[in-house]
Each structure stands twice: as C-alpha cells, then as structure tokens.
Design a protein around this motif. Sequence first.
Motif, PDB file in Angstrom:
ATOM      1  N   GLY A 217      63.069  64.094  51.726  1.00 47.43           N
ATOM      2  CA  GLY A 217      61.815  64.381  52.413  1.00 47.43           C
ATOM      3  C   GLY A 217      61.285  65.777  52.177  1.00 47.43           C
ATOM      4  O   GLY A 217      60.221  66.129  52.696  1.00 47.43           O
TER       5      GLY A 217
ATOM      6  N   THR B  23      63.901  68.614  45.327  1.00 43.45           N
ATOM      7  CA  THR B  23      63.523  67.387  46.024  1.00 43.45           C
ATOM      8  C   THR B  23      63.164  66.302  45.022  1.00 43.45           C
ATOM      9  O   THR B  23      62.201  66.458  44.259  1.00 43.45           O
ATOM     10  CB  THR B  23      62.309  67.638  46.941  1.00 43.45           C
TER      11      THR B  23
ATOM     12  N   THR C  32      60.872  60.983  47.676  1.00 46.13           N
ATOM     13  CA  THR C  32      59.865  61.365  48.665  1.00 46.13           C
ATOM     14  C   THR C  32      58.777  60.301  48.771  1.00 46.13           C
ATOM     15  O   THR C  32      58.343  59.935  49.866  1.00 46.13           O
ATOM     16  CB  THR C  32      59.240  62.711  48.298  1.00 46.13           C
TER      17      THR C  32
ATOM     18  N   LEU D 292      59.986  57.344  50.750  1.00 41.14           N
ATOM     19  CA  LEU D 292      59.989  57.601  52.188  1.00 41.14           C
ATOM     20  C   LEU D 292      58.568  57.507  52.756  1.00 41.14           C
ATOM     21  O   LEU D 292      58.370  57.015  53.871  1.00 41.14           O
ATOM     22  CB  LEU D 292      60.580  58.980  52.478  1.00 41.14           C
TER      23      LEU D 292
ATOM     24  N   ALA E  41      64.841  62.202  62.693  1.00 37.60           N
ATOM     25  CA  ALA E  41      65.025  63.198  61.645  1.00 37.60           C
ATOM     26  C   ALA E  41      65.754  64.426  62.172  1.00 37.60           C
ATOM     27  O   ALA E  41      66.594  65.017  61.476  1.00 37.60           O
ATOM     28  CB  ALA E  41      63.670  63.593  61.057  1.00 37.60           C
TER      29      ALA E  41
ATOM     30  N   PRO F 267      60.365  66.790  56.192  1.00 34.35           N
ATOM     31  CA  PRO F 267      60.855  65.442  56.537  1.00 34.35           C
ATOM     32  C   PRO F 267      60.593  65.046  57.972  1.00 34.35           C
ATOM     33  O   PRO F 267      60.484  63.845  58.272  1.00 34.35           O
ATOM     34  CB  PRO F 267      62.366  65.546  56.249  1.00 34.35           C
TER      35      PRO F 267
ATOM     36  N   VAL G 236      56.076  64.121  55.978  1.00 42.96           N
ATOM     37  CA  VAL G 236      56.277  62.815  55.334  1.00 42.96           C
ATOM     38  C   VAL G 236      55.781  61.673  56.210  1.00 42.96           C
ATOM     39  O   VAL G 236      55.002  60.820  55.751  1.00 42.96           O
ATOM     40  CB  VAL G 236      57.760  62.635  54.945  1.00 42.96           C
TER      41      VAL G 236
END
Length: 384
Positions: free
Chosen positions: A70, A84, A89, A92, A124, A146, A150
């Motif tokens: 994330g 990342t 990503t 997600l 999270a 995250p 996201v």
Amino acid sequence: MELIRSAATGDDGTRRPPEVRAAATGALTAGAGWLGVVLLGVLAAMAVPRASAGFGEALGSGSLLWLVLGGARLHVGEGTVALTPLLGTLLLVVLARVGSRRGLPDEPSLREQSAWLGGYAAVALLAALLGLLSPAAPTLLSLLLPLLVVPAVGLAWAHGLPEQVTEQWARAPLAVRRGLVPGAKGAALLVALGSVLVLVATVAHIGRVAHIQSALDAGFFGGLLLVLVQVALLPNLGIWALSFAAGPGFSTTGGAMTTWSGAEAGLMPMVPVLAAQPQPGDLMWVTHLLVLLPVGAGVWIGREALDYVPRLAATQAKLAAVAAAVLVAALAVALLDALAGGSLGALRLSHLGTPAPLLGLVLVAELAVGAFAAVARDWWVLRR
C-alpha cells in the motif's frame, strides 16, 4: 466478497445501521487483502529451508508486506526499505473499489463513506501493530498511504469524487481538463512500454535470472512469494527501463548507473529479475534508438489530446491541450516513481532506480517532440 455483503445484515437477518454496515464492510475489505498476503508470507517463512523465524515474526513480516504493497516505508536497522510493488498497490486499490461497491449503497452518504474508510483504516492500523512482531517497523508518516490513500482512491473509483471536488474541477482551465485523461493514458502507455522492455530482457537472459532464483534456495512457497513479488514489481522495473530508453538511465546499487553509453559495475541486489539488466561495459550505439519509444508515445498522446478538442478549434487551443497532456503524462510517471520508491536498506542499497526529477524533465522534452509533431500534422491536414 460474500463476507463483505453479509456484513450488511445481522445474524437474525435485520439490517444494521448504515454507518455500522459501512465500517464493517470497510474492515472486511482490508482484512481480505491482509489475510491473503499474510497467509502466503507465513507459509513462505515456515517452508524456507534453514529459516529461523517463528510464527509471530512471520505474521509480523506478512503484515508489513501488506502495508508495503500500500506504499508504506520500513525502518530496518540503520536503513530504510522504500520499494512499493506498484502492481500490488493497484490490486489493493481494485480490492477497495470492489469492497466499497458491494458494501455501500449506490449513492452513499458522506457519513457512510467516512465509516467505511474508518473500518478499513482500523484493520490497517492493527496490521501495523502486528508488524512490530518483526525486526522491521513502518515509518509513521508513510502509513497514511495504506491506511487512507489506497482505500480513498478505491472508494472514489467506485462512487465518484465528492461534489465539492467536482465543482472545483469544473473551474479548472479548459486545457487542463482536456489534457488530463490523455495524459493519464499516456503515463500508462509509457509504463507499459518500459514493462515490455523488462519482459524482453528477462526472456533474453532467462538463464541468468533462473540461476539467481535457484541460488536463493527459498523453497516452494518462498520461491512462489519471490516470483509474485517480482511480478508485482514489473511496473517499477518498467519505469527503470523507461528511464533507460529516455536517456537518464537507472541505478541498481551504489550509484552504478546503466545508461545509453554503458553499464557500470556494482553489487547487484539478490532480486533475480535484475540479472536481466545489461552486463557491465559499453553498450551498442543502437540503444540510443530506444529514445524513439517516448517520442512515439508523445505522438500518441498528442493525437489522443486532439480528440478532446473540436476539430476546427484554434491552433492555440489545440497546443494548450496537448501541452497539458504532455505535462500530465510526465508528472504522473514521476509521481509513480516517487510512490514506488528506491531503497532496500542502507549504504549501497539506499539509492536504487531512476533519477526521478531528471526523468520527468527529459520526458517532457521527448513527449513534446512527438506530441507537437501530431499537432503539426493536424494543422497541415486542415490547411490542405
């Protein structure tokens, strides 16, 4: 997904209050993504030969991996892990979109959307606390990605932007509004072109890649996790390859650059796919021709931007829309590179990837060459 849908009703079949339903579906959406990553991470840690990590450490590491997908950054010893996997990503974000569409009404209220985000963020945050069981720890500021960014992107994708934002967007300059979508498409095209270069290089040097993969002796689940992480890193490596094609090049360790002129020697991170990069030494002159890829992408961006402008509009209006599209494409690639990061620790591994500011400036110039060529052709056709 059925769990997300069932969160809307209680055990007796009655409907829960809207905010409670929204928070529950947000939590289940985050939990679904977390659980998949953690299960694979725990299986990999338990199955790796000679592994010394216990269940708690494996659970923490899996939770941190989900946060890294994330956009979170990690403190590891004296260094920082900031890499990342962009494809992860995206997955997600897609999961957040699906979860919010199934768990919220078609036109959710602001309170329901806030509750959904709160439920997602709570899970999270719990994952971040579980991450403390591992030797690494997430950096606090990066947790905003995250925890909030996201899921907010997935929520906006599913239900649209808030009315206040759309009203402000309607007041933006017309050229910017015309150039946004073509520029975003252009950024996706650029990353896709770079990813194709990575795939071609991997196939051409599959022997070296397979040798590094087998030398890591990660076991079945560990090897599977390693392959999936490398697949998720494909857009990241695509940006590196794009930088190589555009001219600035990229670095894999200690400032050792790979550019048109050649590849410098350096200690390579133990990531098998990186074995597909050019070997140290001078490169053939034909590598300079790779610059035609971003120039060609510029032609496509220019033609796309012209589709958003009336055919008989003034040339200045067309130039403004095309210029906006070029700037959006270059800026989007630079922002993706910033999200992707480029660090696997300290010292030699602290600076990996592309010189993002330089890449953005070079892309503006190269895309502009192709895009304005498309405008020139359009002007010439109309004059005939």
